[in-house]
Design a protein around this motif. Structure first.
Motif, PDB file in Angstrom:
ATOM      1  N   LYS A  61     -11.639   1.190  -8.419  1.00 35.46           N
ATOM      2  CA  LYS A  61     -11.684   1.638  -7.012  1.00 35.46           C
ATOM      3  C   LYS A  61     -10.278   1.796  -6.444  1.00 35.46           C
ATOM      4  O   LYS A  61     -10.007   2.748  -5.696  1.00 35.46           O
ATOM      5  CB  LYS A  61     -12.486   0.634  -6.178  1.00 35.46           C
ATOM      6  N   ARG A  62      -9.383   0.852  -6.792  1.00 37.24           N
ATOM      7  CA  ARG A  62      -8.013   0.935  -6.272  1.00 37.24           C
ATOM      8  C   ARG A  62      -7.322   2.205  -6.759  1.00 37.24           C
ATOM      9  O   ARG A  62      -6.675   2.916  -5.983  1.00 37.24           O
ATOM     10  CB  ARG A  62      -7.223  -0.296  -6.708  1.00 37.24           C
ATOM     11  N   ARG A  71     -16.684 -11.993 -14.088  1.00 37.73           N
ATOM     12  CA  ARG A  71     -15.253 -11.788 -13.820  1.00 37.73           C
ATOM     13  C   ARG A  71     -14.822 -10.399 -14.266  1.00 37.73           C
ATOM     14  O   ARG A  71     -14.056  -9.714 -13.583  1.00 37.73           O
ATOM     15  CB  ARG A  71     -14.421 -12.845 -14.553  1.00 37.73           C
ATOM     16  N   GLU A 122       0.835  -1.210   0.000  1.00 36.18           N
ATOM     17  CA  GLU A 122       0.000   0.000   0.000  1.00 36.18           C
ATOM     18  C   GLU A 122       0.862   1.250   0.000  1.00 36.18           C
ATOM     19  O   GLU A 122       0.614   2.206  -0.743  1.00 36.18           O
ATOM     20  CB  GLU A 122      -0.921  -0.020   1.218  1.00 36.18           C
ATOM     21  N   LYS A 177     -13.117   2.949 -17.051  1.00 37.78           N
ATOM     22  CA  LYS A 177     -14.574   3.073 -16.982  1.00 37.78           C
ATOM     23  C   LYS A 177     -15.200   2.846 -18.363  1.00 37.78           C
ATOM     24  O   LYS A 177     -16.191   2.110 -18.501  1.00 37.78           O
ATOM     25  CB  LYS A 177     -14.963   4.451 -16.450  1.00 37.78           C
ATOM     26  N   ALA A 193     -16.179  -7.633 -11.865  1.00 32.79           N
ATOM     27  CA  ALA A 193     -15.487  -7.671 -10.570  1.00 32.79           C
ATOM     28  C   ALA A 193     -14.070  -7.132 -10.692  1.00 32.79           C
ATOM     29  O   ALA A 193     -13.625  -6.317  -9.868  1.00 32.79           O
ATOM     30  CB  ALA A 193     -15.474  -9.099 -10.032  1.00 32.79           C
ATOM     31  N   SER A 194     -13.352  -7.574 -11.717  1.00 31.39           N
ATOM     32  CA  SER A 194     -11.962  -7.163 -11.892  1.00 31.39           C
ATOM     33  C   SER A 194     -11.849  -5.682 -12.239  1.00 31.39           C
ATOM     34  O   SER A 194     -11.045  -4.951 -11.635  1.00 31.39           O
ATOM     35  CB  SER A 194     -11.310  -8.008 -12.985  1.00 31.39           C
ATOM     36  N   GLN A 195     -12.638  -5.226 -13.206  1.00 28.02           N
ATOM     37  CA  GLN A 195     -12.564  -3.827 -13.628  1.00 28.02           C
ATOM     38  C   GLN A 195     -12.978  -2.889 -12.503  1.00 28.02           C
ATOM     39  O   GLN A 195     -12.337  -1.860 -12.268  1.00 28.02           O
ATOM     40  CB  GLN A 195     -13.463  -3.618 -14.846  1.00 28.02           C
ATOM     41  N   THR A 196     -14.055  -3.236 -11.799  1.00 28.18           N
ATOM     42  CA  THR A 196     -14.526  -2.380 -10.708  1.00 28.18           C
ATOM     43  C   THR A 196     -13.483  -2.283  -9.594  1.00 28.18           C
ATOM     44  O   THR A 196     -13.229  -1.195  -9.050  1.00 28.18           O
ATOM     45  CB  THR A 196     -15.847  -2.918 -10.138  1.00 28.18           C
ATOM     46  N   ALA A 197     -12.868  -3.419  -9.258  1.00 28.79           N
ATOM     47  CA  ALA A 197     -11.852  -3.412  -8.203  1.00 28.79           C
ATOM     48  C   ALA A 197     -10.663  -2.539  -8.593  1.00 28.79           C
ATOM     49  O   ALA A 197     -10.133  -1.779  -7.765  1.00 28.79           O
ATOM     50  CB  ALA A 197     -11.393  -4.843  -7.915  1.00 28.79           C
ATOM     51  N   GLU A 198     -10.225  -2.622  -9.864  1.00 32.40           N
ATOM     52  CA  GLU A 198      -9.080  -1.821 -10.303  1.00 32.40           C
ATOM     53  C   GLU A 198      -9.428  -0.335 -10.324  1.00 32.40           C
ATOM     54  O   GLU A 198      -8.607   0.515  -9.948  1.00 32.40           O
ATOM     55  CB  GLU A 198      -8.624  -2.281 -11.688  1.00 32.40           C
ATOM     56  N   THR A 233     -14.929  -0.801 -19.345  1.00 31.71           N
ATOM     57  CA  THR A 233     -15.892  -1.658 -18.646  1.00 31.71           C
ATOM     58  C   THR A 233     -17.261  -1.590 -19.314  1.00 31.71           C
ATOM     59  O   THR A 233     -17.911  -2.624 -19.548  1.00 31.71           O
ATOM     60  CB  THR A 233     -16.004  -1.231 -17.175  1.00 31.71           C
TER      61      THR A 233
END
Length: 921
Positions: free
Chosen positions: A871-872, A861, A375, A892, A864-869, A895
């Protein structure tokens, strides 16, 4: 489809398909006599005359219920009438419901017979092995795409962890803008090539511009072709002028992959605007630190040109020296090329860098593998856009041992100065009297414990020296210089790499001729002369001092006393300690003390008190500078540049992938199918040459003269004269496209010949239907990351209730199948048309369900993957200004576009294999 005996006779106005040239479209009979028949193929404006009795033609007869596209109008066939002349009149239902006549002569000339069922019912079917080849190809492609490794594993390069880590980290980004600043010899060129290839494979980039110093132009051209199978076009001043004279308004629009010298834009500033407008997805700049920034940075022509081109390109890779070699301001100026808005003020940059020392102190008290460290590293200043690895942070390097050979100058000063300057001494007299050559011959005769790599400055000297060793001394030798072709270089390297008694003992290289080659099997390095630039010396030593070297490096430096070479030798050895270790301060010290050094080189007196004091003072400065650099090491940056655990995972994954997903057996099967001659050799290599019996005039990726090839990485590295058939080689990619998209195998028929074992007692035929998920998506969306090539084969027949159902074929069932008689097969299919239609309807429904399940999983998949990236990156952007808004916006948009594409995906029938059992009536 429907045929009668009357329809088998040729008659003017009938429509037929060529069995051997289906791309001609529909042909119409125009003339007939008792021996020949002539057809016009209007779609391609050609005609053909055939012998009536052996014409490779199939009569086109459409079925009632078949849809038909007439221009912009789609109609359905409701009835068929046969005229007295043997032609057909179709009755079709128009969109508004009216029934109208349609003579077959009015059928579209381009009517496609490429759909599997169309080809099957029109008699355009092939043996079963073509169907199986399509099956194997889709399965293998799906396995390869699912790995996500095709770009990373396709280079002719060793699997070096830190290079793979950087390539994987950077190549996954949209339009990456980063600086690669590894220490000399750690492989920045390989890293850039891996990033480039992965971006090309994933579709993230298509148009690429590489800018290099002019002396490195040929080296980059060869490296991109030899290691990555990428064909770049050199756009130098001469080429641009030739293109302009030929009528090309913009030379940069003439190629997708362009390679230019930086001097092109400083000598011809008018070309900058053309290059700016070319729309580059990725620009790579090598040796970026050689740009002279000056006090007024924007006034420098080279920096100004790079600033404009960097701003015009979506992605940017800067390959440069480490920041400590650049100096802090020059380092900042290059960072400004990556992101002018982020790095707009030098004082702010310095202040920010000081703040990161607090982060460094936090990390020093944590487990380096903890999530908290990851982090903090993500939040680190330039960590996301700058990668710098040092030998200190890596392992696997050999030890260096210096062997100095001071020689008496004697009467050979004139000759030795000529050879040192690179003169081509055709008489070899100068070489024979050069003390270094005399030492070399004696040393080679007395020492037989390994191969020897000799590097000298100039091509002419390398050529003359190798010729002398081979012809005058009788030494098995080879030569390597920049004027050799790629094939000549590969052969020279292979001759040197051989382990037989007939192989070369010594390879003589000019300065640039040895770049990028794998000589790790060699332990002796002879530096016949010494360069003045310490980076160049390190590059020479780095030819052998590489990760994976199995031996300690023996460095031999022959030099004549009281010469320029002795001055340079003592400078490198006593002041910089550059022979036995990497001197991180060497370049800075060289720049600072260059005037004094050049003065001693102009009047060499290596034993003078002044020179001794100069060396002692330089050694003290070197020690102090090394300590300063050590104290100022950006430990955060070094940690962020290499994750050993992730790198080990990548190496392991690639090794497993290469073992489990090798294209070798598949490609050999394809070569067999298309009658391409090949011969497997005892060392697992293969010789592939075009033959007269090939089914195609040209096979993808195969030159007219053929080639020697291999599939194993180890052999590709040791035998660079052989083509490395990796996943991105044009033969592999071309053959894959050929098999999947060609008409061969779309429709196949076999007849069952055994007396027992028919697996479908109630069914006279069995249908194997090959489906894939069909989805249209632009390459840059990287759909394969979530939905790789997905295929399924459904085998259907009638069950005991006379309903279509799936059946399982025995493993050896193919042994009982043979290719049938075409005429008998057509009659058989006509008799069982309803059964076939029922089985296809059942298969289509099942395929739609299976494909939809795969699509739904891929969509989940992806989201989940695109949204997580996203947000990160949004969270990181709060603390790290190097997170670009363009990258988040692209994720965005990507996705949303992926979601829309997946929503339109559907099952597509790729091929059908019909198995007939004439005895099951």
């Amino acid at each position: 489809m429907k045929q009668t005996d009357k329809l088998k006779e040729f008659s003017a106005g009938q429509r037929w398909i060529s069995d051997t040239e289906p791309d001609l479209g529909l042909g119409m009979v125009t003339e007939t006599d008792h021996r020949t028949v002539t057809l016009d193929f209007s779609a391609v404006d050609e005609s053909r005359r055939y012998a009536r009795d052996s014409a490779p033609l199939t009569r086109l007869v459409l079925n009632v219920g078949d849809p038909l596209q007439l221009g912009e109008v789609k109609v359905d066939i409701t009835g068929i009438d046969v005229t007295a002349a043997g032609t057909l009149n179709y009755r079709v239902r128009m969109p508004e419901g009216d029934i109208k006549p349609l003579p077959e002569a009015l059928l579209p000339d381009t009517l496609s017979m490429n759909r599997p069922l169309d080809r099957l019912m029109s008699g355009q079917f092939d043996p079963a092995h073509w169907f199986r080849l399509k099956q194997q190809s889709l399965n293998l492609l799906g396995q390869a795409e699912a790995s996500g490794l095709m770009g990373l594993c396709s280079a002719r390069a060793e699997l070096i962890p830190h290079q793979l880590y950087i390539a994987d980290e950077v190549a996954r980004r949209y339009a990456p803008r980063v600086m690669l600043a590894d220490e000399v010899g750690l492989g920045k060129t390989i890293e850039a090539g891996l990033i480039l290839q992965q971006q090309l494979v994933s579709g993230l980039c298509q148009r690429v511009l590489i800018i290099v110093p002019e002396p490195l132009l040929h080296q980059w051209l060869v490296e991109m072709l030899r290691r990555f199978n990428l064909h770049f076009t050199v756009l130098d001043a001469e080429r641009c002028e030739a293109l302009t004279e030929s009528g090309e308004s913009d030379p940069f629009s003439s190629t997708q992959l362009a390679l230019c010298p930086i001097s092109l834009f400083t000598s011809k500033p008018d070309l900058i605007a053309q290059a700016e407008n070319a729309g580059w997805d990725l620009t790579i700049v090598d040796e970026a630190h050689h740009v002279e920034l000056g006090a007024e940075q924007d006034a420098d022509p080279a920096y100004l040109a790079l600033s404009r081109l960097a701003a015009a390109s979506k992605g940017l890779l800067l390959l440069t020296a480490t920041p400590e070699q650049l100096g802090h301001k020059n380092h900042f100026a290059l960072l400004r090329l990556l992101d002018p808005a982020r790095f707009s003020d030098y004082e702010t940059f310095v202040s920010e860098q000081k703040k990161y020392q607090d982060t460094a102190s936090k990390i020093s008290n944590l487990d380096k593998n903890s999530a908290k460290v990851s982090e903090l590293l993500d939040q680190h200043g330039t960590g996301r856009i700058l990668f710098r690895n040092t030998r200190r942070g890596l392992s696997g390097f050999p030890q260096r041992k210096l062997n100095a050979w001071p020689l008496s100058n004697q009467a050979a000063a004139g000759a030795s100065s000529q050879t040192a300057a690179g003169a081509d001494d055709n008489e070899s007299g100068g070489l024979e009297s050069d003390p270094r050559v005399q030492w070399l011959v004696q040393w080679l005769n007395e020492n037989h414990d390994g191969k020897v790599l000799l590097i000298c400055a100039h091509d002419a000297l390398a050529i003359a020296l190798e010729k002398h060793l081979r012809l005058r001394v009788g030494m098995r030798s080879s030569v390597f210089h920049r004027h050799m072709s790629l094939l000549e270089r590969d052969r020279a390297a292979a001759y040197f790499a051989g382990d037989s008694d007939d192989a070369a003992r010594i390879l003589v290289c000019s300065e640039i001729g040895s770049e990028g080659r794998n000589f790790q099997f060699c332990r002796h390095l002879v530096l016949f002369d010494l360069p003045t630039n310490p980076d160049l010396l390190e590059q020479r030593i780095g030819r052998l001092d590489r990760i994976g070297q199995q031996h300690d490096i023996e460095i031999h430096v022959p030099y004549m006393r009281d010469s320029r070479q002795e001055v340079l030798f003592r400078w490198y050895h006593e002041a910089l300690s550059a022979f036995e270790q990497v001197s991180r301060a060497a370049f800075r010290l060289y720049n600072d003390l260059r005037p004094q050094l050049e003065a001693y080189l102009d009047v060499p007196d290596a034993s003078s008190d002044d020179f001794n004091r100069f060396l002692a003072d330089a050694a003290q400065q070197n020690t102090a500078l090394q300590q300063e650099l050590e104290q100022g090491r950006d430990q955060l940056l070094e940690l962020n540049s290499f994750n050993a655990e992730r790198a080990a995972e990548l190496v392991h994954s690639i090794r497993v992938f290469e073992k489990d997903c090798s294209p070798e057996p598949w490609l050999l099967s394809v070569l067999d199918s298309y009658s391409v001659f090949y011969e497997q050799n005892s060392d697992n290599s293969v010789s592939i040459v075009p033959g007269e019996d090939m089914l195609l005039p040209v096979f993808p990726g195969l030159p007219d003269e053929g080639f020697e090839a291999c599939f194993q990485r180890s052999q590709a590295l040791s035998r660079e004269d052989r083509v490395f058939l990796s996943w991105q080689h044009p033969m592999i990619t071309g053959a894959m496209d050929l098999v999947i998209d060609s008409h061969q195998g779309k429709a196949s028929v076999s007849v069952y010949i055994e007396e027992h074992g028919w697996p479908a007692p109630r069914s006279p035929l069995i249908a194997q239907c090959l489906y894939r998920v069909k989805v249209s998506a632009p390459a840059h969306l990287q759909l394969a990351k979530y939905l790789p090539a997905t295929s399924t084969t459904l085998t259907v027949a009638l069950n005991h209730r006379d309903d279509a159902a799936q059946v399982t074929l025995p493993a050896d069932f193919a042994d009982a199948l043979r290719y049938p008689n075409k005429a008998a097969t057509r009659e058989f299919m006509q008799e069982h048309q309803k059964t076939l239609q029922a089985m296809l309807t059942h298969a289509n429904l099942q395929a739609a369900k299976q494909c939809q399940a795969a699509i739904d999983k891929a969509s989940q998949r992806m989201l989940a993957s695109q949204t997580a990236e996203i947000k990160r990156l949004l969270a990181l952007k709060q603390n790290n200004p190097n997170i670009r808004q363009e990258e988040i916006d692209y994720l965005k948009e990507q996705t949303l576009a992926l979601h829309q594409c997946l929503g339109k995906a559907e099952a597509e029938l790729v091929a059908i294999h019909l198995i007939l059992n004439p005895k099951q009536e």
